[in-house]
Scaffold this active site. Sequence first.
Site, PDB file in Angstrom:
ATOM      1  N   ARG A  39      14.780  10.290  -1.484  1.00  0.00           N
ATOM      2  CA  ARG A  39      14.639  11.446  -0.593  1.00  0.00           C
ATOM      3  C   ARG A  39      16.002  12.122  -0.363  1.00  0.00           C
ATOM      4  O   ARG A  39      17.048  11.489  -0.541  1.00  0.00           O
ATOM      5  CB  ARG A  39      14.029  11.010   0.733  1.00  0.00           C
ATOM      6  CG  ARG A  39      12.626  10.454   0.545  1.00  0.00           C
ATOM      7  CD  ARG A  39      11.928  10.185   1.862  1.00  0.00           C
ATOM      8  NE  ARG A  39      10.652   9.534   1.600  1.00  0.00           N
ATOM      9  CZ  ARG A  39       9.548  10.170   1.215  1.00  0.00           C
ATOM     10  NH1 ARG A  39       9.573  11.483   1.059  1.00  0.00           N
ATOM     11  NH2 ARG A  39       8.428   9.505   0.988  1.00  0.00           N
ATOM     12  N   LEU A  77       5.651   6.938  -4.623  1.00  0.00           N
ATOM     13  CA  LEU A  77       5.772   7.376  -3.229  1.00  0.00           C
ATOM     14  C   LEU A  77       4.588   6.856  -2.428  1.00  0.00           C
ATOM     15  O   LEU A  77       3.617   6.348  -3.000  1.00  0.00           O
ATOM     16  CB  LEU A  77       5.823   8.910  -3.186  1.00  0.00           C
ATOM     17  CG  LEU A  77       6.957   9.565  -3.984  1.00  0.00           C
ATOM     18  CD1 LEU A  77       6.815  11.078  -3.966  1.00  0.00           C
ATOM     19  CD2 LEU A  77       8.317   9.132  -3.449  1.00  0.00           C
ATOM     20  N   HIS A  82       1.052  11.305  -3.099  1.00  0.00           N
ATOM     21  CA  HIS A  82       0.791  11.330  -4.535  1.00  0.00           C
ATOM     22  C   HIS A  82       0.270  12.683  -4.999  1.00  0.00           C
ATOM     23  O   HIS A  82       0.727  13.218  -6.019  1.00  0.00           O
ATOM     24  CB  HIS A  82      -0.210  10.232  -4.909  1.00  0.00           C
ATOM     25  CG  HIS A  82       0.356   8.854  -4.803  1.00  0.00           C
ATOM     26  ND1 HIS A  82      -0.384   7.719  -5.020  1.00  0.00           N
ATOM     27  CD2 HIS A  82       1.623   8.419  -4.499  1.00  0.00           C
ATOM     28  CE1 HIS A  82       0.378   6.658  -4.870  1.00  0.00           C
ATOM     29  NE2 HIS A  82       1.595   7.054  -4.536  1.00  0.00           N
ATOM     30  N   LYS A 100      -1.086   4.176  -8.358  1.00  0.00           N
ATOM     31  CA  LYS A 100      -2.414   4.234  -7.769  1.00  0.00           C
ATOM     32  C   LYS A 100      -2.281   4.155  -6.241  1.00  0.00           C
ATOM     33  O   LYS A 100      -1.303   3.582  -5.743  1.00  0.00           O
ATOM     34  CB  LYS A 100      -3.312   3.130  -8.329  1.00  0.00           C
ATOM     35  CG  LYS A 100      -2.750   1.704  -8.191  1.00  0.00           C
ATOM     36  CD  LYS A 100      -2.978   1.148  -6.801  1.00  0.00           C
ATOM     37  CE  LYS A 100      -2.026   0.042  -6.492  1.00  0.00           C
ATOM     38  NZ  LYS A 100      -1.943  -0.229  -5.051  1.00  0.00           N
ATOM     39  N   ARG A 166       2.056   0.242   4.011  1.00  0.00           N
ATOM     40  CA  ARG A 166       0.730  -0.359   3.883  1.00  0.00           C
ATOM     41  C   ARG A 166      -0.041  -0.326   5.199  1.00  0.00           C
ATOM     42  O   ARG A 166      -1.268  -0.341   5.189  1.00  0.00           O
ATOM     43  CB  ARG A 166       0.841  -1.807   3.420  1.00  0.00           C
ATOM     44  CG  ARG A 166       1.155  -1.980   1.936  1.00  0.00           C
ATOM     45  CD  ARG A 166       0.978  -3.447   1.534  1.00  0.00           C
ATOM     46  NE  ARG A 166       1.072  -3.611   0.103  1.00  0.00           N
ATOM     47  CZ  ARG A 166       2.141  -4.081  -0.540  1.00  0.00           C
ATOM     48  NH1 ARG A 166       3.224  -4.385   0.167  1.00  0.00           N
ATOM     49  NH2 ARG A 166       2.144  -4.227  -1.845  1.00  0.00           N
ATOM     50  N   ASP A 178      -4.747  -0.155  -1.398  1.00  0.00           N
ATOM     51  CA  ASP A 178      -3.596  -0.902  -1.891  1.00  0.00           C
ATOM     52  C   ASP A 178      -4.014  -1.908  -2.968  1.00  0.00           C
ATOM     53  O   ASP A 178      -3.712  -1.724  -4.150  1.00  0.00           O
ATOM     54  CB  ASP A 178      -2.898  -1.618  -0.729  1.00  0.00           C
ATOM     55  CG  ASP A 178      -1.624  -2.313  -1.161  1.00  0.00           C
ATOM     56  OD1 ASP A 178      -1.627  -3.550  -1.225  1.00  0.00           O
ATOM     57  OD2 ASP A 178      -0.630  -1.627  -1.456  1.00  0.00           O
TER      58      ASP A 178
END
Length: 332
Positions: A39, A77, A82, A100, A166, A178
């Site tokens: 970033r 990311l 995404h 994913k 998460r 996840d």
Amino acid sequence: MTDLELRWGVLGATARISGSVAPAIHRTPGNAVTAVAARPGRLAASARFAEPFGATAHDGFDALLADDGVDAVYIALPNSEHVPWTLRALAAGKHVLCEKPLALSEEDVARIGRAAGDRTVMEAYMYRCHPQQRRVAELLASGVIGDLRVVRAAFAGRTTAADGTRYDPALGGGATWDVGCYAFDVALWAFGRPPERVRARFHAEGGAAVDTSAVAVLDFGGGRAALLDYGFDYGPRSRYELQGVDGSIAVDNAWALGREDGVITVVTGRGVRREVVPAADPYEHQAAEFHRAVRTGDTPLVSLADSARTARVGRALVESARTDADVVLRDA
């Protein structure tokens, strides 16, 4: 870009997964990591990550996308980012390999498909590219277990709330997006179509704001179903089984292959047979598959149609858990 080298940029240089994927990309023939970015304001961290590759460190993701020396980007990311960064990368003329879940809805996958044009977009289900999974596909197609009836899949590993992404619903967190998406992706791959209905029960350990584990049933009709459990409040567990009318194919260490050999167990009326698949880096095979798709213009092994299916089912599981009811996928 030449036929010999695909020049990669990494969006998310400080992400843990980048530490595994980027080196694998760089050591795979035809691929080289040439630019990285964290970033804005984290240029020093980007420079440390870039050094082993001899890559350029950019101050922020937009700066990397403006680099004409980058042909493809790997996006590592948070889940909620995404779609926007995939769309920005496509607008900048880059091919995209995205972690994913590529998207949290079927509609967003369609947006990506419309934006892609002749550029390759692939969701990073690395296990699909591994020799173990390719061998399972051969066995299933051979008919050795007969008509597929039940898929049992489990993927779990303990983590803590300190792993903020998460556990943050605003970032697309939760076990379903996840580890769960691996479990239902393998069921969708095996049956080759979406289920007719789904039912899920979620658990939020310690009052977490997201699901930390779940059990789910995917009903494909005609006595065909997938039985799933997944989570990051128990584990480790990484296994799936394909049950046919004439036998079964079981796969241990299904999504976490690295240095360990894979083991496939086939059980039929003739007895039990075990096949050992030599250890291999799934991320290297993923990079090779992505390079092949870009070079040939063919659809990658994990297609946007696959991504639309997994996004659709993941969203249906979330809705089922919220309403404590079956969710019907009417046009499945």
